[in-house]
Design an enzyme around this catalytic site. Sequence first.
Site, PDB file in Angstrom:
ATOM      1  N   GLY A 294       0.826  -1.204   0.000  1.00  0.00           N
ATOM      2  CA  GLY A 294       0.000   0.000   0.000  1.00  0.00           C
ATOM      3  C   GLY A 294       0.863   1.257   0.000  1.00  0.00           C
ATOM      4  N   ASP A 295       0.203   2.407  -0.212  1.00  0.00           N
ATOM      5  CA  ASP A 295       0.859   3.717  -0.171  1.00  0.00           C
ATOM      6  C   ASP A 295       1.975   3.866  -1.205  1.00  0.00           C
ATOM      7  OD1 ASP A 295      -0.822   4.243   1.969  1.00  0.00           O
ATOM      8  OD2 ASP A 295       0.640   3.538   3.445  1.00  0.00           O
TER       9      ASP A 295
ATOM     10  N   LYS B 240      -0.601   5.499  -5.507  1.00  0.00           N
ATOM     11  CA  LYS B 240      -1.680   5.205  -6.479  1.00  0.00           C
ATOM     12  C   LYS B 240      -2.518   6.444  -6.767  1.00  0.00           C
ATOM     13  CE  LYS B 240      -3.137   2.080  -3.614  1.00  0.00           C
ATOM     14  NZ  LYS B 240      -2.027   2.026  -2.619  1.00  0.00           N
ATOM     15  N   GLY B 241      -2.884   7.169  -5.695  1.00  0.00           N
ATOM     16  CA  GLY B 241      -3.751   8.340  -5.858  1.00  0.00           C
ATOM     17  C   GLY B 241      -3.129   9.344  -6.809  1.00  0.00           C
TER      18      GLY B 241
ATOM     19  N   GLY C 290      -5.867   5.684   1.949  1.00  0.00           N
ATOM     20  CA  GLY C 290      -5.622   7.122   1.973  1.00  0.00           C
ATOM     21  C   GLY C 290      -4.821   7.441   0.736  1.00  0.00           C
ATOM     22  N   HIS C 291      -5.465   8.043  -0.257  1.00  0.00           N
ATOM     23  CA  HIS C 291      -4.809   8.320  -1.540  1.00  0.00           C
ATOM     24  C   HIS C 291      -4.561   9.826  -1.657  1.00  0.00           C
ATOM     25  CE1 HIS C 291      -6.402   4.311  -3.395  1.00  0.00           C
ATOM     26  NE2 HIS C 291      -5.710   4.146  -2.298  1.00  0.00           N
TER      27      HIS C 291
ATOM     28  N   THR D 174      -6.449  -0.262  10.501  1.00  0.00           N
ATOM     29  CA  THR D 174      -6.758   1.171  10.564  1.00  0.00           C
ATOM     30  C   THR D 174      -7.986   1.417  11.449  1.00  0.00           C
ATOM     31  OG1 THR D 174      -8.159   1.026   8.604  1.00  0.00           O
ATOM     32  CG2 THR D 174      -5.842   1.570   8.230  1.00  0.00           C
TER      33      THR D 174
ATOM     34  N   ARG E 279     -23.499 -13.008   5.011  1.00  0.00           N
ATOM     35  CA  ARG E 279     -24.826 -12.646   4.488  1.00  0.00           C
ATOM     36  C   ARG E 279     -25.663 -11.852   5.474  1.00  0.00           C
ATOM     37  NH1 ARG E 279     -25.032 -18.519   2.358  1.00  0.00           N
ATOM     38  NH2 ARG E 279     -24.387 -18.797   4.516  1.00  0.00           N
TER      39      ARG E 279
ATOM     40  N   GLN F  42      -5.015  -0.254  -1.170  1.00  0.00           N
ATOM     41  CA  GLN F  42      -4.021  -1.109  -0.501  1.00  0.00           C
ATOM     42  C   GLN F  42      -2.977  -1.594  -1.523  1.00  0.00           C
ATOM     43  OE1 GLN F  42      -7.659  -1.936   0.462  1.00  0.00           O
ATOM     44  NE2 GLN F  42      -7.130  -0.128   1.608  1.00  0.00           N
TER      45      GLN F  42
ATOM     46  N   THR G 146      -3.976   7.238   9.018  1.00  0.00           N
ATOM     47  CA  THR G 146      -3.845   7.163  10.479  1.00  0.00           C
ATOM     48  C   THR G 146      -2.691   8.007  11.027  1.00  0.00           C
ATOM     49  OG1 THR G 146      -2.422   5.236  10.248  1.00  0.00           O
ATOM     50  CG2 THR G 146      -4.775   4.807  10.543  1.00  0.00           C
ATOM     51  N   GLY G 147      -1.813   8.496  10.146  1.00  0.00           N
ATOM     52  CA  GLY G 147      -0.677   9.300  10.600  1.00  0.00           C
ATOM     53  C   GLY G 147       0.439   8.465  11.216  1.00  0.00           C
ATOM     54  N   ARG G 148       0.277   7.134  11.238  1.00  0.00           N
ATOM     55  CA  ARG G 148       1.311   6.293  11.858  1.00  0.00           C
ATOM     56  C   ARG G 148       2.599   6.334  11.021  1.00  0.00           C
ATOM     57  NH1 ARG G 148      -1.753   0.628  12.213  1.00  0.00           N
ATOM     58  NH2 ARG G 148      -2.449   1.355  10.172  1.00  0.00           N
TER      59      ARG G 148
ATOM     60  N   LYS H  79       8.363   7.919  -6.203  1.00  0.00           N
ATOM     61  CA  LYS H  79       9.249   8.356  -5.110  1.00  0.00           C
ATOM     62  C   LYS H  79      10.730   8.079  -5.382  1.00  0.00           C
ATOM     63  CE  LYS H  79       7.115   9.018  -1.168  1.00  0.00           C
ATOM     64  NZ  LYS H  79       6.294   8.991   0.052  1.00  0.00           N
TER      65      LYS H  79
HETATM   66  P1  GDP Z   1      -1.519   5.686  -2.132  1.00  0.00           P
HETATM   67  O1  GDP Z   1      -2.250   5.159  -0.946  1.00  0.00           O
HETATM   68  O2  GDP Z   1      -0.904   4.609  -2.940  1.00  0.00           O
HETATM   69  O3  GDP Z   1      -2.333   6.631  -2.966  1.00  0.00           O
HETATM   70  O4  GDP Z   1      -0.277   6.526  -1.548  1.00  0.00           O
HETATM   71  P2  GDP Z   1      -0.341   7.584  -0.325  1.00  0.00           P
HETATM   72  O5  GDP Z   1      -0.997   8.808  -0.783  1.00  0.00           O
HETATM   73  O6  GDP Z   1      -0.855   6.939   0.910  1.00  0.00           O
HETATM   74  O7  GDP Z   1       1.211   7.769  -0.058  1.00  0.00           O
HETATM   75  C1  GDP Z   1       2.072   8.241  -1.027  1.00  0.00           C
HETATM   76  C2  GDP Z   1       2.728   9.533  -0.502  1.00  0.00           C
HETATM   77  O8  GDP Z   1       3.829   9.870  -1.314  1.00  0.00           O
HETATM   78  C3  GDP Z   1       1.805  10.737  -0.554  1.00  0.00           C
HETATM   79  O9  GDP Z   1       2.151  11.623   0.460  1.00  0.00           O
HETATM   80  C4  GDP Z   1       2.120  11.339  -1.929  1.00  0.00           C
HETATM   81  O10 GDP Z   1       1.851  12.726  -1.991  1.00  0.00           O
HETATM   82  C5  GDP Z   1       3.591  11.100  -1.998  1.00  0.00           C
HETATM   83  N1  GDP Z   1       4.146  10.874  -3.340  1.00  0.00           N
HETATM   84  C6  GDP Z   1       3.595  10.250  -4.425  1.00  0.00           C
HETATM   85  N2  GDP Z   1       4.485  10.167  -5.424  1.00  0.00           N
HETATM   86  C7  GDP Z   1       5.626  10.759  -4.972  1.00  0.00           C
HETATM   87  C8  GDP Z   1       6.917  10.948  -5.536  1.00  0.00           C
HETATM   88  O11 GDP Z   1       7.226  10.558  -6.649  1.00  0.00           O
HETATM   89  N3  GDP Z   1       7.844  11.566  -4.735  1.00  0.00           N
HETATM   90  C9  GDP Z   1       7.581  12.002  -3.469  1.00  0.00           C
HETATM   91  N4  GDP Z   1       8.534  12.587  -2.774  1.00  0.00           N
HETATM   92  N5  GDP Z   1       6.357  11.819  -2.929  1.00  0.00           N
HETATM   93  C10 GDP Z   1       5.407  11.204  -3.660  1.00  0.00           C
HETATM   94  P1  IMO Z   2      -3.830   2.585   0.573  1.00  0.00           P
HETATM   95  O1  IMO Z   2      -4.975   2.403  -0.382  1.00  0.00           O
HETATM   96  C1  IMO Z   2      -1.235   0.926   3.615  1.00  0.00           C
HETATM   97  C2  IMO Z   2      -3.001  -2.031   6.325  1.00  0.00           C
HETATM   98  C3  IMO Z   2      -3.194  -1.621   7.773  1.00  0.00           C
HETATM   99  C4  IMO Z   2      -3.071  -2.968   8.449  1.00  0.00           C
HETATM  100  C5  IMO Z   2      -3.752  -3.907   7.452  1.00  0.00           C
HETATM  101  C6  IMO Z   2      -5.211  -4.184   7.752  1.00  0.00           C
HETATM  102  O2  IMO Z   2      -3.715   3.978   1.106  1.00  0.00           O
HETATM  103  O3  IMO Z   2      -2.566   2.072  -0.017  1.00  0.00           O
HETATM  104  P2  IMO Z   2      -7.466  -2.814   7.720  1.00  0.00           P
HETATM  105  O4  IMO Z   2      -7.784  -1.391   8.092  1.00  0.00           O
HETATM  106  O5  IMO Z   2      -7.751  -3.126   6.302  1.00  0.00           O
HETATM  107  O6  IMO Z   2      -8.067  -3.777   8.691  1.00  0.00           O
HETATM  108  O7  IMO Z   2      -5.876  -2.945   7.932  1.00  0.00           O
HETATM  109  O8  IMO Z   2      -3.640  -3.284   6.197  1.00  0.00           O
HETATM  110  N1  IMO Z   2      -3.632  -1.102   5.352  1.00  0.00           N
HETATM  111  C7  IMO Z   2      -2.941  -0.256   4.579  1.00  0.00           C
HETATM  112  N2  IMO Z   2      -1.620   0.017   4.541  1.00  0.00           N
HETATM  113  N3  IMO Z   2      -2.084   1.522   2.748  1.00  0.00           N
HETATM  114  C8  IMO Z   2      -3.407   1.233   2.772  1.00  0.00           C
HETATM  115  O9  IMO Z   2      -4.250   1.694   1.832  1.00  0.00           O
HETATM  116  C9  IMO Z   2      -3.891   0.331   3.736  1.00  0.00           C
HETATM  117  N4  IMO Z   2      -5.117  -0.146   4.047  1.00  0.00           N
HETATM  118  C10 IMO Z   2      -4.940  -1.038   5.021  1.00  0.00           C
HETATM  119  O10 IMO Z   2      -2.195  -0.717   8.196  1.00  0.00           O
HETATM  120  O11 IMO Z   2      -1.729  -3.337   8.548  1.00  0.00           O
HETATM  121 MG    MG Z   3      -2.259   5.413   1.144  1.00  0.00          MG
END
Ligand code: GDP
Ligand code: IMO
Ligand code: MG
Length: 421
Positions: A12-13, A16-17, A40-41, A129, A143, A222, A299-301, A329
């Site tokens: 995750g993270d 994607k967003g 969180g995108h 989360t 169901r 995710q 979650t800010g973690r 990144k």
């Molecule tokens: P997602 O859940 O896959 O949409 O990703 P998140 O938004 O949770 O986390 C990605 C973080 O990296 C966010 O704070 C984005 O603004 C940031 N981000 C995305 N692409 C880049 C990049 O190429 N470089 C840097 N420095 N930050 C990026």
């Molecule tokens: P995005 O779409 C990163 C992780 C949680 C936990 C596990 C289960 O932003 O990439 P849940 O809330 O589904 O019961 O959590 O999955 N998790 C993520 N980690 N990015 C996410 O979404 C996540 N969604 C859930 O931290 O370990």
């Molecule tokens: Mg995210």
Amino acid sequence: MKIDVLLGLQWGDEGKGKIVDVLTPKYDIIARFQGGPNAGHTLEFNNIKHVLHTIPSGIFREDKINIIGNGVVIDPVILKHEIDEAVKIGANLKENLYISRKAQLIMPTHRLLDKAYEEYKGANKIGSTLKGIGPAYTDKTARLALKIGDIFKDNFLEKYNCTKSHHEKIFAGYNFNETNEEYEKEWFAALEFIKSYKFIDSEKFVNDALKAKKTILAEGAQGSLLDVDFGSYPFVTSSNTTTSGVCTGLGVSPHKVGEVYGIVKAYCTRVGSGPFPTELSDETGQALRDKGFEYGATTGRPRRCGWLDMVALNYSIMLNGVTKIIITKADVLSGFDTIKVAVGYKMNGEIIDYVPYDMNDDLEPVYEELPGWKTDISDCKKTSDLPIELLNYLKYITVKTGVKVKYLSVGPDRTQTIKIK
Ligand code: GDP
Ligand code: IMO
Ligand code: MG
């Protein structure tokens, strides 16, 4: 037409967003197919940073349809908040947001159940989360779930109370006494608010759109290593985050899947518990966290950080049928003398190059090292602006995965994206 897919290949993270927002101009429709407010995108444009949880990341591009698909679980309180925030910065949600009637509701008691289960697991907790995702999907297969389309039916309250009383029996068994009546009030108010938005039978809508030659991008939440079947179980989420989830989460046949864009962070992060073979608990890990601002968008973690894991990446590519890789990144890696990539795991004294049955077993990464680059790349606009070491890193990824890198992201803003030639 076929439906293109964009999803995360790690935990995750991956960004994607941001990438969905960048690619949206090429599409008519963006559709989320699984997950819910655990996602969180983050999108950045015109000096605005915005985080979406349930709404697809195409919402800030004019005249694009954004669908919350049937595979998504919705918390109306969070969705209302997201709508309010997106409207403030100019999104036209009344016009462009479409909600599948079959999308499922996360009830206030699902959030409590999440908490009760995590407390019960103690040291073995998932690190959820706590948005109620697991309990909501559990009720889907049990169901007992409420679909959002049910809110227009006369027996909605009856159904709600029936499932709630089922949850109360579970609370009694766990000796869990917490309640969230205030949240419940907000929940019902938010449902009333959402009633004025567009509801569709999304499986028909999506298939009709494909027939009418509309272009669609399915947006994953995710990452593949959090997939309920193939992720690092039990430290996973409760939905299929892989390409197969598009078929069930939007109602399209596998024949209709087109390009599969796999989003890969140039290194790895994970938030919550569970195995992470390349995790760095030293100053290099801290440097990645600081430079990449690796803190959860929901979650800010603090996110756990480590080197790229090619073994896990190839597993994700296999599961998803990835046709194009997008690396994000890369700018965060600027400044390192060398960059490491895990190409195998040492397990019980033997070296393996595949993800074993249980990722929770003791896996020691086997690394290859590549020269790093020192220059700041965040202002680079085209492939020829990039340092040779970075181009070699991209080439290395292509060779190791057999998949082309199509785009490179060098910063969080939508403009900081390079098409790789
Ligand atoms: P997602 O859940 O896959 O949409 O990703 P998140 O938004 O949770 O986390 C990605 C973080 O990296 C966010 O704070 C984005 O603004 C940031 N981000 C995305 N692409 C880049 C990049 O190429 N470089 C840097 N420095 N930050 C990026
Ligand atoms: P995005 O779409 C990163 C992780 C949680 C936990 C596990 C289960 O932003 O990439 P849940 O809330 O589904 O019961 O959590 O999955 N998790 C993520 N980690 N990015 C996410 O979404 C996540 N969604 C859930 O931290 O370990
Ligand atoms: Mg995210």
